[in-house]
Design a protein around this motif. Structure first.
Motif, PDB file in Angstrom:
ATOM      1  N   SER A 165       0.829  -1.207   0.000  1.00 43.37           N
ATOM      2  CA  SER A 165       0.000   0.000   0.000  1.00 43.37           C
ATOM      3  C   SER A 165       0.862   1.256   0.000  1.00 43.37           C
ATOM      4  N   MET A 166       1.942   1.246   0.758  1.00 44.83           N
ATOM      5  CA  MET A 166       2.832   2.408   0.772  1.00 44.83           C
ATOM      6  C   MET A 166       3.491   2.609  -0.587  1.00 44.83           C
ATOM      7  N   ASP A 167       3.883   1.515  -1.220  1.00 49.41           N
ATOM      8  CA  ASP A 167       4.494   1.633  -2.546  1.00 49.41           C
ATOM      9  C   ASP A 167       3.480   2.123  -3.575  1.00 49.41           C
ATOM     10  N   MET A 168       2.231   1.688  -3.445  1.00 47.04           N
ATOM     11  CA  MET A 168       1.191   2.163  -4.356  1.00 47.04           C
ATOM     12  C   MET A 168       0.902   3.648  -4.139  1.00 47.04           C
ATOM     13  N   ALA A 169       1.077   4.133  -2.899  1.00 48.51           N
ATOM     14  CA  ALA A 169       0.825   5.545  -2.592  1.00 48.51           C
ATOM     15  C   ALA A 169       1.843   6.444  -3.274  1.00 48.51           C
ATOM     16  N   VAL A 219       1.105   8.890   5.264  1.00 52.61           N
ATOM     17  CA  VAL A 219      -0.308   8.788   5.632  1.00 52.61           C
ATOM     18  C   VAL A 219      -0.704   7.327   5.811  1.00 52.61           C
ATOM     19  N   CYS A 220      -0.232   6.458   4.922  1.00 60.78           N
ATOM     20  CA  CYS A 220      -0.504   5.015   5.078  1.00 60.78           C
ATOM     21  C   CYS A 220       0.024   4.511   6.415  1.00 60.78           C
ATOM     22  N   ARG A 221       1.230   4.912   6.747  1.00 60.24           N
ATOM     23  CA  ARG A 221       1.836   4.444   8.005  1.00 60.24           C
ATOM     24  C   ARG A 221       1.053   4.961   9.204  1.00 60.24           C
ATOM     25  N   ILE A 222       0.673   6.230   9.174  1.00 55.78           N
ATOM     26  CA  ILE A 222      -0.102   6.798  10.274  1.00 55.78           C
ATOM     27  C   ILE A 222      -1.412   6.049  10.448  1.00 55.78           C
ATOM     28  N   GLN A 223      -2.092   5.759   9.351  1.00 55.86           N
ATOM     29  CA  GLN A 223      -3.365   5.054   9.432  1.00 55.86           C
ATOM     30  C   GLN A 223      -3.187   3.649  10.002  1.00 55.86           C
ATOM     31  N   ASP A 224      -2.102   2.976   9.633  1.00 61.08           N
ATOM     32  CA  ASP A 224      -1.836   1.633  10.174  1.00 61.08           C
ATOM     33  C   ASP A 224      -1.588   1.694  11.679  1.00 61.08           C
ATOM     34  N   ALA A 260       7.252  12.524   9.050  1.00 62.00           N
ATOM     35  CA  ALA A 260       5.822  12.883   9.040  1.00 62.00           C
ATOM     36  C   ALA A 260       5.052  12.179  10.142  1.00 62.00           C
ATOM     37  N   PHE A 261       5.461  10.965  10.477  1.00 62.37           N
ATOM     38  CA  PHE A 261       4.754  10.265  11.542  1.00 62.37           C
ATOM     39  C   PHE A 261       4.884  11.023  12.851  1.00 62.37           C
ATOM     40  N   LEU A 272      -5.587  14.168   9.138  1.00 61.28           N
ATOM     41  CA  LEU A 272      -5.168  13.291  10.229  1.00 61.28           C
ATOM     42  C   LEU A 272      -4.713  14.097  11.441  1.00 61.28           C
ATOM     43  N   ALA A 273      -3.970  15.148  11.202  1.00 62.93           N
ATOM     44  CA  ALA A 273      -3.427  15.949  12.309  1.00 62.93           C
ATOM     45  C   ALA A 273      -4.526  16.709  13.044  1.00 62.93           C
ATOM     46  N   LEU A 274      -5.573  17.098  12.345  1.00 67.24           N
ATOM     47  CA  LEU A 274      -6.634  17.893  12.952  1.00 67.24           C
ATOM     48  C   LEU A 274      -7.784  17.053  13.481  1.00 67.24           C
TER      49      LEU A 274
END
Length: 895
Positions: free
Chosen positions: A333-337, A345-350, A576-577, A627-629
Motif C-alpha cells: 500500500s505504501m508503494d502504491m501511494a 499517511v498510510c503508516r499513520i493510518q496503520d 511525518a509520523f 489526520l493531524a486535525l
C-alpha cells in the motif's frame, strides 16, 4: 468443552500427526438440503510417532460408509472424532462417504449456502464440517476435486487449482474436475457453485508465463469489480518485483459472497471474499473502501506464498502467515501511494488502527503473545495481536537488517521451507542466517521474546544536554506490566529510530561517543536492556529528540517532551509520523488533564494557533492535515487512564471539537471551499486527501453552527444537505450526511430517509446507513434509542455478519458514549444481542464478546453493571466455545 469452563489446547503439547494424508480425491453431489461427499485419501503412517488409532475430525456429518482399500472397516465415533483402531501400517486408501446440510449451516463455517449458491470457509477448522479428515495445518495433501450439480441453478463450479475437465451429466446436471498440484492443508480447500458472472483478464508475468485472472460475483455486481481486478494485477506485479514471487497456477480466481464471517480467505488459487472487501464503484464506495479493497486483495494474493506455499505447523504459529502478510500488504500500500507524504499517511493510518485495536487487547483480559501459548477456540486468536502486532514484529526485522537484508532473508526462507508447514522460529532463523553479524542475528533469542511475551512495552526516554561538553545523553528504559499468566517479563529488543532537532527545527548530525564521524541525520538505536545510555557528541545546540520515528517499534513512549518541544516537532520534523504524533499528543495532553481534574476543558491559544498553522500550511498535504486535525479517539484516550469514565471522556472530546470548530471557523470555511471540488472521481491519494479534509471541515462547520446557534447556522446546514444531494461520489455524499447526523441537525432525518430510498437495493450501502447512525456522536441518549429502534427495521438481520457488524458492533465497539450508560441499558443490550448471535454464528458472537475485555478499568457505576452483564452471559449453559472462553477470561480478570 465442559459446561462452565473451557478446555485449553497448549502449544507445549504439540505432537506430529500419527498419519499423513498425501493425496485426496473429493467428489461432491451438491444439494442445499443434503450434499453427498465422497473422500478417497491416500494415507501413510508416520513412523516417527507411537502406534495408535487413526483419528479423523468431523462435525455435524452423517457417515454412510468407510472403506480401506475397497473393503469395509469397523470404526467408532467419539464425539466429533471418527476412530479406526486397526488402520494398516502400510500405505492405504481410505474412502469415506458422508452427507452434510449446507442450507442449515448458519455458522458459515464449512460448506454453506448464501443467496442460492454454495460457498466454503475452512479456516481454521471448517473442513471437518464437510468430511472427516485430519483437519490440522501440518497435514498437507494434493487435492483433486469433482463437483456435480444442477446446471441451471449452478452453472459455475469452482475449486482450487487448475481445471482438468468439465462436461454434461444426465438429468440436467453437469460436472467440473479441478486439480491443485501443490500440497496444502485442509484449511485452504475451497469450492464455489452458483449462478455467477466473471470479469476476466489475461496477464503475463515477468517469468513469461500466461495466467487467467477471474473475479466472480453475482449478476448485477460485475461493474463493481474493476478496482478489485486492477488491485489483483498490481499485487501480482509488486510481489514478483519486490520479492521475486510469481503466480504459480494457470489461473487465479476471486469470488464475492455477501454472507461471510471474515474479510476474505486465501484458499489456494480460489480466494473467497466478503463482498464488502471486493465491490466498489464511485457511487457506492468511499475512498476508504477503495483503499481497503486494494489492501485486502493484495493481502490474500500475497498469502499464496506466505501462508500457502509455506504454511503453519500448528495454529499457535498463526502470525507466521498473518503477521508477515499484513506487513507485506502494508508495504504494498505504501508503494502504491508513491509520494513520501502519501506513504506517511498510510503508516499513520496503520498505527492508528494498531493503537485502537491491539493496544487495548494487550492490556485486557484476552491479552496474549503474538504466538499464544494456549487457546480453547482458535477462532478467538484471529486477533489484532496476531495480525497487526505480528506485522510490527516483521517490520522490526526489516528495520534491524535493512530492506535488502530482509529480502535476502525472505529468499532463504522460501529456499528452506517451500512446501512445508513450519514455525515462527524457522522464519526468524532464516532472516538472521541471511544477515550474519546484524543487530538481529546477535540478539535473535532476545528478539523472539516478541513472540512469547504479551503486553505493550513502555519505553521511558529522558535526555540531558551538556552545553560545555556539547554532548547529549539519552537514557532509554523499558518495562512491560504483568499480563494474564505472565507476571514477570524480560527486556525485549526495541529498535528506536531517531533524529535530533534544534529549537529552530534544524536537523542535527548524529555521532555517538566512540565514533569517528557523524552517521547522518537519522539512525536506529537498539534498546535490549532494562536501561541503556547513549551519548551523542558534537551536538551544537540543545536538541529536541524525535524518537520512535515511523513508529519503529510497537511500544508506548514516554519522552517527557514539553508543549514547546512538541510544537517544534509539529512545525519542523522531517519525519511525518512524528509530526502527526506531536499534533495528537498536544490534544491528548489537554483532554486527559480535563478528564483527570474533572473540570471543563478549555483549549488554550497556543494549541489553537498551532492547529490553525497546520490547517493553513501550504506545504502539507490535505490527507496529512485531516489526520493531524482529527482528535484522538475516545477509546484510545481511555487507554491512557487507570480508571475510565466514558462519559467524562466524551464530554472533553466534544468540548475540544466545539472549541476547535469555533476558533478556526474562518479557516474551516476557506479549507472547505478550497478542497470541496476534486473533479472527476479518482481514489488516488491526493484526491482522497482533499475529500477527507473537505468533509472534516464541513463537519466542523455544521457542528459550530449548531453549538453556537450562529445567525448563519442555516447556511451551513443547507450547504451540507445540498452537498449530500448533489454529491457525485459516495465519499462526499456520506461525508455530508455524517456532518448532519453527527451534528444532530434537523435535516439529518430527511437526509437519512432519502439515502435509504436511493440505495435500498444495495446491501453494502445500507450497511453504511446503519453504521453511520450507530456511530453518531451521542447526545442525551438519542443514538442508543435509535439503535434499539433500528433492530426492528425490515432491512436488519442478525444472520448476516455484515449487517450485525454495521449496527450492533458499531454501537458496542465504536461508540463508547452511547454504549456505556449509567442506567446499564447498553450492557443489557450487549448481553441480549450476544446470546442471540451465539445461537446463530458463534464465531461472530466471539468478536462481540470482546467488547468487555477492559471492563475492570471502568469507573462506577459502569464497572458493576458491566460485571452483572458478563455474569448473566456466563450463566447460559450452552454457550459456544468461542464465547465461553472470552467470558471466562473476562470474569477471571476481575478476580
Amino acid at each position: 468443552m465442559r459446561e462452565g469452563t473451557v478446555t485449553l489446547i497448549r502449544r507445549e503439547d504439540y505432537l506430529a500427526p500419527a498419519f499423513w494424508i498425501r493425496s485426496v480425491d473429493l467428489s461432491f453431489d451438491l444439494d442445499p438440503a443434503k450434499t453427498l461427499v465422497t473422500s478417497k485419501m491416500r494415507i501413510e503412517r508416520n513412523t516417527a510417532v507411537a502406534h495408535g488409532p487413526l483419528c479423523l475430525h468431523g462435525e455435524e456429518l452423517n457417515v454412510l460408509r468407510v472403506l480401506i482399500d475397497g473393503e469395509s472397516v469397523s470404526f467408532r465415533q467419539d464425539g466429533d472424532l471418527l476412530l479406526i483402531d486397526k488402520a494398516p501400517d502400510a500405505d492405504f486408501l481410505l474412502e469415506i462417504r458422508n452427507t452434510c446440510a449446507p442450507e442449515k449451516n448458519t455458522a458459515l463455517s464449512g460448506l454453506y449456502t448464501s443467496g442460492g449458491s454454495f460457498f466454503t470457509q475452512c479456516e481454521a477448522e471448517g473442513f471437518r464440517r464437510i468430511t472427516f479428515f485430519l483437519d490440522r495445518p501440518d497435514v498437507m495433501a494434493v487435492y483433486t476435486v469433482t463437483l456435480r450439480a444442477d446446471k441451471a441453478k449452478y452453472p459455475v463450479l469452482l475449486s482450487n487449482g487448475n481445471l482438468l475437465e468439465s462436461g454434461e451429466l444426465d438429468n440436467g446436471r453437469h460436472f467440473a474436475k479441478w486439480h491443485d498440484p501443490f500440497p496444502k492443508p485442509s484449511y485452504l480447500f475451497a469450492l464455489v457453485a452458483g449462478d455467477l458472472v466473471a470479469r476476466e483478464q489475461k496477464v503475463r508475468t515477468r517469468a513469461g508465463r500466461d495466467h487467467l485472472l477471474q473475479v466472480f460475483v453475482r449478476r448485477g455486481d460485475l461493474e463493481k469489480t474493476e478496482h478489485a481486478m486492477n488491485s489483483l494485477i498490481a499485487s501480482m506485479v509488486w510481489d514478483e518485483a519486490r520479492f521475486n514471487l510469481p503466480l504459480d497456477l494457470e489461473r487465479f480466481m476471486v469470488v464475492g459472497v455477501s454472507d461471510f464471517n471474515m474479510g476474505a480467505m486465501e484458499n489456494k488459487g480460489l480466494n473467497i471474499f466478503n463482498t464488502s472487501a471486493l465491490l466498489a464503484s464511485p457511487a457506492t464506495a468511499t475512498d476508504a473502501d477503495f483503499s481497503r479493497i486494494e489492501s485486502i486483495v493484495a493481502h490474500e494474493y500475497f498469502h499464496n506464498w506466505t501462508g500457502n506455499r509455506v504454511t503453519c505447523r500448528d495454529w499457535f504459529q498463526l502470525s507466521l502467515k498473518e503477521g508477515l502478510t499484513v506487513f507485506r500488504d502494508q508495504e504494498f500500500s505504501m508503494d502504491m501511494a508513491a509520494t513520501p507524504s502519501a506513504r506517511a499517511v498510510c503508516r499513520i493510518q496503520d498505527v492508528r488502527q494498531l493503537r485502537a485495536t491491539q493496544f487495548p487487547e494487550d492490556s485486557g483480559a484476552m491479552a496474549h503473545p503474538v504466538r499464544p501459548d494456549s487457546y480453547a477456540e482458535i477462532n478467538n486468536f484471529y486477533t489484532a495481536t496476531v495480525y497487526e502486532k505480528g506485522s510490527e514484529v516483521v517490520r522490526m526485522y526489516q528495520t534491524l537488517v535493512g530492506r535488502a537484508g530482509f529480502e535476502a532473508g525472505m529468499k532463504l526462507y522460501f529456499e528452506r521451507h517451500d512446501g512445508q508447514a513450519v514455525t515462527c522460529d524457522d522464519f526468524a532463523q532464516a532472516i538472521a542466517d541471511a544477515n550474519p553479524g546484524s543487530a538481529l542475528a546477535t540478539r535473535l533469542e532476545a528478539f523472539k521474546r516478541w513472540y512469547s511475551q504479551a503486553g505493550t512495552p513502555r519505553v521511558r526516554a529522558r535526555g540531558v544536554y551538556d552545553e560545555l561538553a556539547r554532548t547529549y545523553t539519552l537514557t532509554l528504559a523499558q518495562s512491560n506490566p504483568a499480563s494474564p499468566g505472565q507476571e514477570h517479563k524480560l527486556p525485549q529488543v526495541i529498535p528506536v529510530a531517531l533524529g535530533l532537532l534544534g529549537a529552530e527545527g534544524q536537523a542535527l548530525p548524529l555521532q555517538l561517543q566512540g565514533e569517528t564521524e557523524a552517521a547522518g541525520l537519522e539512525r536506529v538505536l537498539v534498546l535490549d536492556q532494562a536501561e541503556q545510555r547513549f551519548v551523542f557528541i558534537n551536538v551544537a545546540v540543545a536538541p529536541v529528540p524525535s524518537l520512535l520515528r515511523g513508529f519503529s517499534a510497537p511500544v508506548l513512549l514516554d519522552d517527557g517532551l514539553s508543549d514547546a518541544e512538541l510544537l517544534v516537532l509539529l512545525q519542523h520534523d522531517a519525519d511525518a509520523f512524528n509530526r502527526w504524533e506531536a499534533s495528537q499528543r498536544l490534544a491528548l495532553n489537554r483532554i486527559l488533564a480535563a478528564v483527570r481534574s474533572g473540570q471543563a476543558l478549555q483549549l488554550d491559544t497556543a494549541y489553537l494557533e498551532a492547529m490553525r498553522a497546520v490547517l493553513k500550511h501550504a506545504g502539507l498535504d490535505a490527507a496529512f492535515k485531516e489526520l493531524a486535525l482529527t482528535l484522538p479517539g475516545e477509546a484510545y484516550i481511555a487507554e491512557q487512564l487507570e480508571v475510565v469514565d466514558p462519559q467524562a471522556i466524551h464530554a472533553a472530546v466534544e468540548a475540544a471539537q466545539i472549541q476547535l470548530a469555533a476558533a478556526l471557523r474562518e479557516d474551516w470555511i476557506a479549507t472547505f471551499e478550497a478542497n470541496s471540488h476534486t473533479g472527476a472521481y479518482s481514489p488516488d491519494p491526493v484526491s482522497s486527501g482533499r475529500r477527507a479534509l473537505a468533509n472534516l471541515a464541513l463537519g466542523m462547520l455544521v457542528l459550530d453552527a449548531k453549538a453556537q446557534s450562529r445567525a448563519d447556522a442555516g447556511v451551513w446546514l443547507g450547504r451540507a444537505y445540498q452537498r449530500f444531494k448533489d454529491a457525485g461520489n459516495m465519499t462526499d455524499r456520506l461525508g455530508a450526511l455524517a456532518a448532519l447526523v453527527n451534528g444532530h441537525a434537523e435535516l439529518a432525518e430527511p437526509a437519512l430517509a432519502k439515502f435509504h430510498a436511493q440505495f435500498k437495493g444495495d446491501p453494502l450501502v445500507i450497511d453504511k446507513w446503519f453504521a453511520l447512525q450507530a456511530r453518531a456522536a451521542e447526545q442525551g441518549g438519542r443514538v442508543f434509542a435509535k439503535v434499539r429502534q433500528l433492530l426492528q427495521h425490515p432491512d436488519f438481520s442478525l444472520k448476516n455478519p455484515n449487517r450485525a457488524r454495521s449496527l450492533i458492533f458499531s454501537l458496542c465497539m465504536f461508540n463508547p458514549a452511547a454504549f456505556h450508560r449509567a442506567d446499564a441499558a447498553g450492557y443489557v443490550f450487549w448481553a441480549d444481542q450476544l446470546l442471540a448471535l451465539d445461537a446463530i454464528n458463534p464465531q461472530v458472537a466471539g468478536r462481540l464478546a470482546r467488547v468487555m475485555d477492559r471492563w475492570t478499568t471502568l469507573a462506577e457505576p459502569y464497572r458493576s453493571a458491566a460485571l452483572e452483564a458478563i455474569r448473566r452471559v456466563a450463566t447460559k449453559p450452552d454457550l459456544s466455545n468461542d464465547v465461553r472462553e472470552i467470558i471466562e477470561r473476562a470474569l477471571a480478570s476481575g478476580s
